[in-house]
Design a protein around this motif. Structure first.
Motif, PDB file in Angstrom:
ATOM      1  N   ASN A  67       0.853  -1.182   0.000  1.00  0.00           N
ATOM      2  CA  ASN A  67       0.000   0.000   0.000  1.00  0.00           C
ATOM      3  C   ASN A  67       0.893   1.237   0.000  1.00  0.00           C
ATOM      4  OD1 ASN A  67      -2.530  -1.314   0.200  1.00  0.00           O
ATOM      5  ND2 ASN A  67      -2.201  -1.631   2.383  1.00  0.00           N
ATOM      6  N   PRO A  68       0.490   2.297  -0.708  1.00  0.00           N
ATOM      7  CA  PRO A  68       1.252   3.540  -0.607  1.00  0.00           C
ATOM      8  C   PRO A  68       1.299   4.001   0.843  1.00  0.00           C
ATOM      9  CG  PRO A  68      -0.330   3.661  -2.398  1.00  0.00           C
ATOM     10  CD  PRO A  68      -0.643   2.415  -1.622  1.00  0.00           C
ATOM     11  N   ASN A  69       2.361   4.696   1.218  1.00  0.00           N
ATOM     12  CA  ASN A  69       2.430   5.206   2.574  1.00  0.00           C
ATOM     13  C   ASN A  69       3.185   6.510   2.669  1.00  0.00           C
ATOM     14  OD1 ASN A  69       5.273   3.983   3.404  1.00  0.00           O
ATOM     15  ND2 ASN A  69       4.099   2.357   2.451  1.00  0.00           N
ATOM     16  N   ILE A  70       2.810   7.257   3.710  1.00  0.00           N
ATOM     17  CA  ILE A  70       3.406   8.550   4.025  1.00  0.00           C
ATOM     18  C   ILE A  70       4.362   8.310   5.182  1.00  0.00           C
ATOM     19  CG2 ILE A  70       2.951  10.921   4.782  1.00  0.00           C
ATOM     20  CD1 ILE A  70      -0.030  10.394   3.910  1.00  0.00           C
ATOM     21  N   GLY A  71       5.551   8.888   5.098  1.00  0.00           N
ATOM     22  CA  GLY A  71       6.514   8.713   6.171  1.00  0.00           C
ATOM     23  C   GLY A  71       6.978  10.036   6.738  1.00  0.00           C
ATOM     24  N   TYR A  72       7.434   9.984   7.977  1.00  0.00           N
ATOM     25  CA  TYR A  72       7.894  11.166   8.710  1.00  0.00           C
ATOM     26  C   TYR A  72       9.176  10.813   9.444  1.00  0.00           C
ATOM     27  CZ  TYR A  72       2.928  12.027   8.005  1.00  0.00           C
ATOM     28  OH  TYR A  72       1.687  12.148   7.447  1.00  0.00           O
ATOM     29  N   GLY A  73      10.153  11.704   9.391  1.00  0.00           N
ATOM     30  CA  GLY A  73      11.389  11.496  10.131  1.00  0.00           C
ATOM     31  C   GLY A  73      12.365  10.617   9.380  1.00  0.00           C
ATOM     32  N   LEU A  74      13.454  10.278  10.045  1.00  0.00           N
ATOM     33  CA  LEU A  74      14.511   9.487   9.426  1.00  0.00           C
ATOM     34  C   LEU A  74      14.977   8.412  10.397  1.00  0.00           C
ATOM     35  CD1 LEU A  74      16.462   9.100   7.027  1.00  0.00           C
ATOM     36  CD2 LEU A  74      17.981  10.730   8.142  1.00  0.00           C
ATOM     37  N   HIS A  75      14.988   7.189   9.908  1.00  0.00           N
ATOM     38  CA  HIS A  75      15.423   6.023  10.679  1.00  0.00           C
ATOM     39  C   HIS A  75      16.335   5.214   9.762  1.00  0.00           C
ATOM     40  CE1 HIS A  75      15.266   2.368  13.057  1.00  0.00           C
ATOM     41  NE2 HIS A  75      14.850   1.724  11.998  1.00  0.00           N
ATOM     42  N   THR A  76      17.439   4.744  10.266  1.00  0.00           N
ATOM     43  CA  THR A  76      18.333   3.912   9.466  1.00  0.00           C
ATOM     44  C   THR A  76      18.107   2.452   9.814  1.00  0.00           C
ATOM     45  OG1 THR A  76      19.967   5.681   9.361  1.00  0.00           O
ATOM     46  CG2 THR A  76      20.733   3.462   8.824  1.00  0.00           C
ATOM     47  N   ILE A  77      17.727   1.685   8.800  1.00  0.00           N
ATOM     48  CA  ILE A  77      17.523   0.247   8.964  1.00  0.00           C
ATOM     49  C   ILE A  77      18.859  -0.440   8.728  1.00  0.00           C
ATOM     50  CG2 ILE A  77      16.389  -1.810   8.035  1.00  0.00           C
ATOM     51  CD1 ILE A  77      14.088   0.034   7.139  1.00  0.00           C
ATOM     52  N   THR A  78      19.248  -1.326   9.620  1.00  0.00           N
ATOM     53  CA  THR A  78      20.450  -2.130   9.432  1.00  0.00           C
ATOM     54  C   THR A  78      20.022  -3.573   9.219  1.00  0.00           C
ATOM     55  OG1 THR A  78      21.700  -0.655  10.883  1.00  0.00           O
ATOM     56  CG2 THR A  78      22.677  -2.815  10.425  1.00  0.00           C
ATOM     57  N   TYR A  79      20.404  -4.119   8.083  1.00  0.00           N
ATOM     58  CA  TYR A  79      20.039  -5.496   7.736  1.00  0.00           C
ATOM     59  C   TYR A  79      21.049  -6.480   8.320  1.00  0.00           C
ATOM     60  CZ  TYR A  79      16.741  -3.327   4.558  1.00  0.00           C
ATOM     61  OH  TYR A  79      15.713  -2.582   4.038  1.00  0.00           O
ATOM     62  N   ALA A  80      20.678  -7.756   8.327  1.00  0.00           N
ATOM     63  CA  ALA A  80      21.522  -8.810   8.905  1.00  0.00           C
ATOM     64  C   ALA A  80      22.905  -8.856   8.257  1.00  0.00           C
ATOM     65  CB  ALA A  80      20.835 -10.165   8.774  1.00  0.00           C
ATOM     66  N   THR A 101      22.895  -0.920   5.233  1.00  0.00           N
ATOM     67  CA  THR A 101      21.941  -0.006   5.853  1.00  0.00           C
ATOM     68  C   THR A 101      21.111   0.690   4.777  1.00  0.00           C
ATOM     69  OG1 THR A 101      23.519   1.820   5.866  1.00  0.00           O
ATOM     70  CG2 THR A 101      23.423   0.443   7.844  1.00  0.00           C
ATOM     71  N   ARG A 102      19.978   1.202   5.214  1.00  0.00           N
ATOM     72  CA  ARG A 102      19.091   1.928   4.307  1.00  0.00           C
ATOM     73  C   ARG A 102      18.336   2.969   5.113  1.00  0.00           C
ATOM     74  NH1 ARG A 102      13.799  -0.941   1.833  1.00  0.00           N
ATOM     75  NH2 ARG A 102      12.560   0.923   1.907  1.00  0.00           N
ATOM     76  N   ASP A 103      18.236   4.175   4.570  1.00  0.00           N
ATOM     77  CA  ASP A 103      17.436   5.203   5.217  1.00  0.00           C
ATOM     78  C   ASP A 103      15.957   4.922   4.969  1.00  0.00           C
ATOM     79  OD1 ASP A 103      19.642   6.504   6.179  1.00  0.00           O
ATOM     80  OD2 ASP A 103      19.677   8.034   4.611  1.00  0.00           O
ATOM     81  N   PHE A 104      15.154   5.156   6.000  1.00  0.00           N
ATOM     82  CA  PHE A 104      13.719   4.924   5.917  1.00  0.00           C
ATOM     83  C   PHE A 104      13.056   5.912   6.864  1.00  0.00           C
ATOM     84  CE2 PHE A 104       9.928   2.010   6.107  1.00  0.00           C
ATOM     85  CZ  PHE A 104       9.773   1.875   4.748  1.00  0.00           C
ATOM     86  N   SER A 149      -3.155   2.086   8.964  1.00  0.00           N
ATOM     87  CA  SER A 149      -2.039   1.548   9.738  1.00  0.00           C
ATOM     88  C   SER A 149      -1.073   2.676  10.061  1.00  0.00           C
ATOM     89  CB  SER A 149      -1.287   0.481   8.940  1.00  0.00           C
ATOM     90  OG  SER A 149      -2.107  -0.630   8.696  1.00  0.00           O
ATOM     91  N   VAL A 150      -0.575   2.672  11.295  1.00  0.00           N
ATOM     92  CA  VAL A 150       0.482   3.590  11.721  1.00  0.00           C
ATOM     93  C   VAL A 150       1.680   2.719  12.062  1.00  0.00           C
ATOM     94  CG1 VAL A 150       1.205   5.298  13.437  1.00  0.00           C
ATOM     95  CG2 VAL A 150      -1.163   5.268  12.639  1.00  0.00           C
ATOM     96  N   TYR A 151       2.806   2.985  11.396  1.00  0.00           N
ATOM     97  CA  TYR A 151       4.024   2.201  11.603  1.00  0.00           C
ATOM     98  C   TYR A 151       4.997   3.008  12.451  1.00  0.00           C
ATOM     99  CZ  TYR A 151       2.021  -0.134   7.577  1.00  0.00           C
ATOM    100  OH  TYR A 151       1.164  -0.784   6.717  1.00  0.00           O
ATOM    101  N   ILE A 152       5.549   2.379  13.468  1.00  0.00           N
ATOM    102  CA  ILE A 152       6.541   3.016  14.325  1.00  0.00           C
ATOM    103  C   ILE A 152       7.809   2.168  14.207  1.00  0.00           C
ATOM    104  CG2 ILE A 152       7.107   3.780  16.658  1.00  0.00           C
ATOM    105  CD1 ILE A 152       4.058   4.032  17.139  1.00  0.00           C
ATOM    106  N   MET A 153       8.772   2.695  13.470  1.00  0.00           N
ATOM    107  CA  MET A 153       9.955   1.928  13.120  1.00  0.00           C
ATOM    108  C   MET A 153      11.042   2.047  14.196  1.00  0.00           C
ATOM    109  SD  MET A 153       8.608   0.884  10.403  1.00  0.00           S
ATOM    110  CE  MET A 153       9.912  -0.056   9.659  1.00  0.00           C
TER     111      MET A 153
END
Length: 142
Positions: free
Chosen positions: A53-66, A70-73, A86-90
């Motif tokens: 689903n399309p989504n709107i995001g706020y702020g910056l979080h760096t995801i670190t994979y196994a 890394t990827r900015d999200f 849905s509200v996602y809290i990363m």
């Protein structure tokens, strides 16, 4: 279209009452996270196939994979789905934190490791949702 225009087009494309609920949540996010980076993800992959689903995001979080990459999200995300919003809290390491801390107080919502899902805004306690979002921003649960 810039990101803000994409966000408004996405919100406007939703049927009522979901449109009003998404707009109210977007306004809340802009108030809670003033000046934070805005994102709009259209839900399509590199081959232009819809994969989410399309989504709107706020702020910056760096995801670190196994594998260490890394990827900015975004930190907080909003998305309309077939049954509601849905509200996602990363960035929550403790996958029981949201449900344990906000699940019984938030109202008629499904609360998982990083997602709060509900049908309508009137079904939930907006103050509790905002507290969960603020906690995600402050990363108190890491």
């Amino acid at each position: 279209m810039n990101i803000e225009e994409q966000i408004q087009a996405y919100i406007s494309s939703q049927p009522e009452p979901k449109r009003n609920d998404l707009q109210a949540l977007h306004n809340t996010m802009l108030r809670v996270m003033p000046g934070y980076k805005l994102w709009f993800l259209d839900g399509k992959n590199s081959e232009n196939k819809t994969v989410a689903n399309p989504n709107i995001g706020y702020g910056l979080h760096t995801i670190t994979y196994a594998d260490g990459k890394t990827r900015d999200f975004y930190q907080i995300g909003l998305s309309a789905n077939k049954t509601g919003i849905s509200v996602y809290i990363m960035g929550i390491d403790d996958k029981t934190y949201l449900a344990r801390t906000y699940g019984e107080k938030i109202g008629k919502a499904s609360v998982s490791g990083y997602c709060i899902k509900f049908k309508k805004l009137q079904d939930i306690n907006l103050e509790i949702l905002e507290a969960a979002i603020r906690s995600g921003i402050e990363n108190k649960h890491a």
